[in-house]
Design a protein around this motif. Structure first.
Motif, short mmCIF file in Angstrom:
data_model
loop_
_atom_site.label_atom_id
_atom_site.label_comp_id
_atom_site.label_asym_id
_atom_site.label_seq_id
_atom_site.Cartn_x
_atom_site.Cartn_y
_atom_site.Cartn_z
N ASN A 157 3.17 10.40 -3.43
CA ASN A 157 4.30 11.13 -4.03
C ASN A 157 4.60 12.44 -3.31
O ASN A 157 5.74 12.92 -3.35
CB ASN A 157 4.02 11.40 -5.50
CG ASN A 157 4.04 10.12 -6.33
OD1 ASN A 157 4.55 9.10 -5.89
ND2 ASN A 157 3.47 10.19 -7.52
N SER A 158 3.60 13.02 -2.64
CA SER A 158 3.81 14.31 -1.97
C SER A 158 4.24 14.15 -0.51
O SER A 158 4.53 15.15 0.15
CB SER A 158 2.54 15.16 -2.02
OG SER A 158 1.48 14.52 -1.32
N GLY A 168 -7.29 2.59 -7.23
CA GLY A 168 -7.99 3.79 -6.80
C GLY A 168 -8.35 3.85 -5.33
O GLY A 168 -9.23 4.62 -4.93
N VAL A 169 -7.66 3.05 -4.50
CA VAL A 169 -7.97 3.05 -3.06
C VAL A 169 -7.27 4.21 -2.36
O VAL A 169 -7.86 4.91 -1.53
CB VAL A 169 -7.55 1.70 -2.42
CG1 VAL A 169 -7.85 1.71 -0.92
CG2 VAL A 169 -8.27 0.54 -3.10
N VAL A 170 -6.00 4.42 -2.69
CA VAL A 170 -5.22 5.53 -2.14
C VAL A 170 -4.72 6.37 -3.31
O VAL A 170 -4.14 5.83 -4.25
CB VAL A 170 -4.04 5.02 -1.29
CG1 VAL A 170 -3.17 6.19 -0.81
CG2 VAL A 170 -4.53 4.20 -0.10
N PRO A 171 -4.92 7.69 -3.28
CA PRO A 171 -4.50 8.53 -4.42
C PRO A 171 -2.98 8.64 -4.54
O PRO A 171 -2.28 8.78 -3.53
CB PRO A 171 -5.12 9.89 -4.11
CG PRO A 171 -5.41 9.89 -2.65
CD PRO A 171 -5.66 8.46 -2.26
N ASP A 219 2.34 8.80 7.96
CA ASP A 219 1.84 10.11 7.58
C ASP A 219 0.36 10.17 7.98
O ASP A 219 -0.42 9.28 7.65
CB ASP A 219 2.00 10.26 6.06
CG ASP A 219 1.62 11.63 5.54
OD1 ASP A 219 0.54 12.13 5.92
OD2 ASP A 219 2.40 12.20 4.75
N LYS A 220 -0.03 11.20 8.70
CA LYS A 220 -1.41 11.26 9.22
C LYS A 220 -2.44 11.40 8.11
O LYS A 220 -3.64 11.18 8.34
CB LYS A 220 -1.53 12.38 10.25
CG LYS A 220 -0.73 12.11 11.52
CD LYS A 220 -0.86 13.24 12.53
CE LYS A 220 -0.01 12.98 13.77
NZ LYS A 220 1.43 12.98 13.49
N ALA A 221 -2.00 11.77 6.92
CA ALA A 221 -2.93 11.78 5.79
C ALA A 221 -3.22 10.35 5.33
O ALA A 221 -4.34 10.03 4.91
CB ALA A 221 -2.36 12.60 4.64
N ILE A 222 -2.23 9.47 5.41
CA ILE A 222 -2.44 8.06 5.08
C ILE A 222 -3.36 7.41 6.11
O ILE A 222 -4.16 6.52 5.79
CB ILE A 222 -1.09 7.31 5.01
CG1 ILE A 222 -0.22 7.89 3.88
CG2 ILE A 222 -1.29 5.81 4.80
CD1 ILE A 222 -0.81 7.76 2.50
#
Length: 485
Positions: free
Chosen positions: A130-131, A122-125, A328-331
Motif C-alpha cells: 500500500n505504501s 503473511g508472506v509479504v506485509p 520496488d526494491k523493497a519487494i
C-alpha cells in the motif's frame, strides 16, 4: 604470466574475480581461442579497430542522453570491442533463473490486484504494498489479456567473487537497453568479422520479431489482426534511439501521445488515410503520464481516455499499469519467498542480502554500518540516488543518515558486492584494464510464449574502481556472446 601483446600492461588484481584470467594469471579456457586470435595484433591495431567501432555507432545513430546534463546533448553509447563470453551451461542457469523470477512476479502482480493471498498468508506485509508509489488502486480486480502484467522484463545480474550469479534488481516498468545489445553485435561484426568464424554464438537480432509476436499474442478479445504501436515520450527521452530502433526492426509504428486519440473507449491512431484503430500499445512512458484524465493532469505525453479504453478491454498496454510495485526494491527483499509461494520451487538465482530501512532492526544496523553498505532508493533507476558507503566521507555518511531517517520506506541497503571484472580497452591509457561489469537480461512473456534474449547487455563501469555501470553514470557496454555448446 600474461604474455599476449595487447595485454602486456594488464594489471590482474587477483582480489577481484577476473572473467578472463584466473588468480595465477592464466587465461580461462573460454577465452583462450579469442586471445590466440589476437596474439598477432598490437595495441595500436586494437586502437584503430576501436575507432572503427565508434564510427559504426555514430553512423547507426546509436546514442543516449543523460538527464543530469545541463544541455540536451546526444552522446554515442560507449562500447568496448572485447566481448564477454558466457558458456552454454552457465547460460542455462541464467535463463531458467530469470524466467522463474518473471513467472513468479507475474503471479504476484495478479494476486495483489485480486485475492491478495500472499498478504493474507503473511508472506509479504500489506503496508509494503500500500505504501509503494507504484501501486495502482485503479488496477484492483482488473485482469489484463492472458493474465500477463510484465510482458517485457529486464533482470540485472552480477557475478560475485565466489563465481556465482546474483540478481541485483528486477526491472518491469520500462526496461531499456536491448537496442544496444543488437548495436554492439553489429559493430563488433563489422570491426572483427573474422573472429566470429571461430565461435558458435547465439543470435541476438531475433529480439524484435519475438517482441512483435508477443505483442500480437496479448491482443484484446475479438481482434483477429491487431495493430500494435510503440508509444514514446518523444525525441528528448534518453532512450529515444531505442524506441526508433524497436519500431523499425519490428515493423510497427512509433507514435507520441498527440498521434493517438480515444473515442467511445477505443484508441485510434491519426494517419493520412484517416483514423486507424490501435489494439496493443508498447508504452515507453511511466504510469503517471499515460492518461491525464486519471493520473497526472498536466501530462502531455499520454492520451486522454486511454486508461478507460484499457480497463474496458479495448486496448492492451505493455507493460500493464501498476507493474512498478513489483520492481520496488523493497519487494525485491521478498523475492525468494515470492518464488516459493507461487511456484513451489527453490530460487535458481541468488538474491543479494537486503536490509530495508522501514524495519527497526534493519535500520539500526544500516545506520551503524553505512560504510560497509550500498544505499539505494527503492523506486529509482539508472543508478540515480545510490550511495556506496566505502566511497563516502564522514560528513557525507551523516548526510545519508539524515536522508534515510526522514523517509525510511524509500531506502534499502545491501552489502557492497564484489562485481566481477573484465578486460576493457581504455582510450585514455591506450591499454586494457580491469573494469567491473554486470548483465541485464531481457525476457518476454506472451500467450504461450516465453523468450529470453540469448545475450543480454553487459554493462561496464568505465571509471576505475567504480561499481555503478549505468550509462547515465558514465558506463559503457560490451557485446555478450552466449555459446551454443
Amino acid at each position: 604470466m600474461i604474455t599476449n601483446p595487447i595485454f602486456s600492461s594488464y594489471q590482474n588484481n587477483t582480489a577481484l574475480f577476473d572473467e578472463i584470467f584466473d588468480k595465477n594469471h592464466k587465461v580461462r579456457p573460454t577465452y583462450q581461442k579469442i586471445l590466440d586470435l589476437y596474439k598477432d595484433h598490437s595495441i595500436q591495431d586494437f586502437a584503430a579497430l576501436n575507432e572503427k567501432a565508434k564510427a559504426s555507432f555514430f553512423n547507426q545513430g546509436i546514442t543516449f542522453q543523460v538527464y543530469s546534463d545541463e544541455k540536451a546533448q546526444e552522446k554515442i553509447f560507449p562500447f568496448d570491442l572485447f566481448p564477454r563470453i558466457i558458456e552454454a551451461k552457465e547460460w542455462e542457469t541464467i535463463e531458467s533463473g530469470v524466467l522463474q523470477r518473471c513467472r513468479a512476479l507475474n503471479k504476484f502482480l495478479w494476486d495483489i490486484y485480486h485475492n491478495r493471498n500472499i498478504i493474507r498468508d503473511g508472506v509479504v506485509p500489506i503496508e509494503l504494498i500500500n505504501s509503494s508509489g507504484n501501486y495502482l488502486k485503479d488496477m484492483m480486480n482488473f485482469t489484463p489479456p492472458n493474465k500477463i502484467y510484465n510482458h517485457i522484463s529486464g533482470t540485472d545480474l552480477i557475478k560475485h567473487s565466489d563465481g556465482k550469479y546474483y540478481v541485483l534488481e528486477d526491472n518491469i516498468r520500462c526496461p531499456s537497453g536491448v537496442s544496444y545489445v543488437v548495436g554492439n553485435r553489429n559493430a563488433l561484426k563489422r570491426a572483427l568479422f573474422g573472429v566470429f568464424n571461430h565461435y558458435e554464438i547465439h543470435n541476438v537480432t531475433d529480439y524484435s520479431e519475438n517482441l512483435l509476436e508477443m505483442l500480437e499474442s496479448v491482443k484484446p478479445q475479438n481482434v483477429d489482426s491487431p495493430t500494435c504501436v510503440i508509444l514514446t515520450p518523444g525525441v528528448y527521452n534518453s532512450a529515444y534511439y531505442e524506441h526508433q530502433f524497436l519500431a523499425k526492426t519490428s515493423g510497427i509504428e512509433l507514435v507520441e501521445g498527440r498521434d493517438l486519440f480515444v473515442e467511445n473507449d477505443f484508441v485510434y491512431m491519426k494517419t493520412i488515410y484517416g483514423p486507424k484503430r490501435v489494439d496493443v500499445i508498447y508504452r515507453r512512458i511511466d504510469d503517471d503520464f499515460i492518461d491525464p484524465d486519471v493520473f497526472n493532469k498536466d501530462s502531455v505525453l499520454g492520451v486522454k481516455g486511454l486508461f478507460s479504453a484499457y480497463i474496458n478491454g479495448n486496448v492492451t498496454l505493455a507493460n500493464a499499469p501498476g507493474t512498478g510495485v513489483a520492481d520496488d526494491k523493497a519487494i525485491y527483499t521478498y523475492m525468494p519467498e515470492i518464488i516459493r509461494y507461487y511456484l513451489k520451487e527453490e530460487p535458481i538465482l541468488n538474491n543479494v542480502h537486503t536490509y530495508h530501512c522501514s524495519k527497526p532492526d534493519d535500520l539500526k544496523y544500516i545506520l551503524e554500518n553505512i560504510d560497509k553498505l550500498v544505499i539505494k532508493p527503492v523506486d529509482e533507476a539508472g543508478g540515480y540516488g545510490i550511495s556506496i558507503g566505502s566511497k563516502l566521507t564522514k560528513d557525507e555518511i551523516e548526510k545519508v543518515k539524515i536522508v534515510i531517517k526522514e523517509n525510511p520506506r524509500k531506502y534499502i541497503a545491501q552489502p557492497i558486492m564484489s562485481l566481477s571484472v573484465h578486460a576493457t580497452y581504455i582510450e585514455d591509457s591506450s591499454s586494457f584494464e580491469q573494469r567491473h561489469v554486470d548483465l541485464r537480461t531481457y525476457t518476454l512473456l506472451g500467450q504461450d510464449q516465453e523468450f529470453v534474449l540469448k545475450g543480454g547487455l553487459t554493462r561496464v563501469a568505465l571509471k576505475k574502481g567504480n561499481l555503478i555501470v549505468n550509462s547515465s553514470q558514465g558506463g559503457g557496454s560490451k557485446d555478450t556472446w552466449v555459446l551454443k555448446k
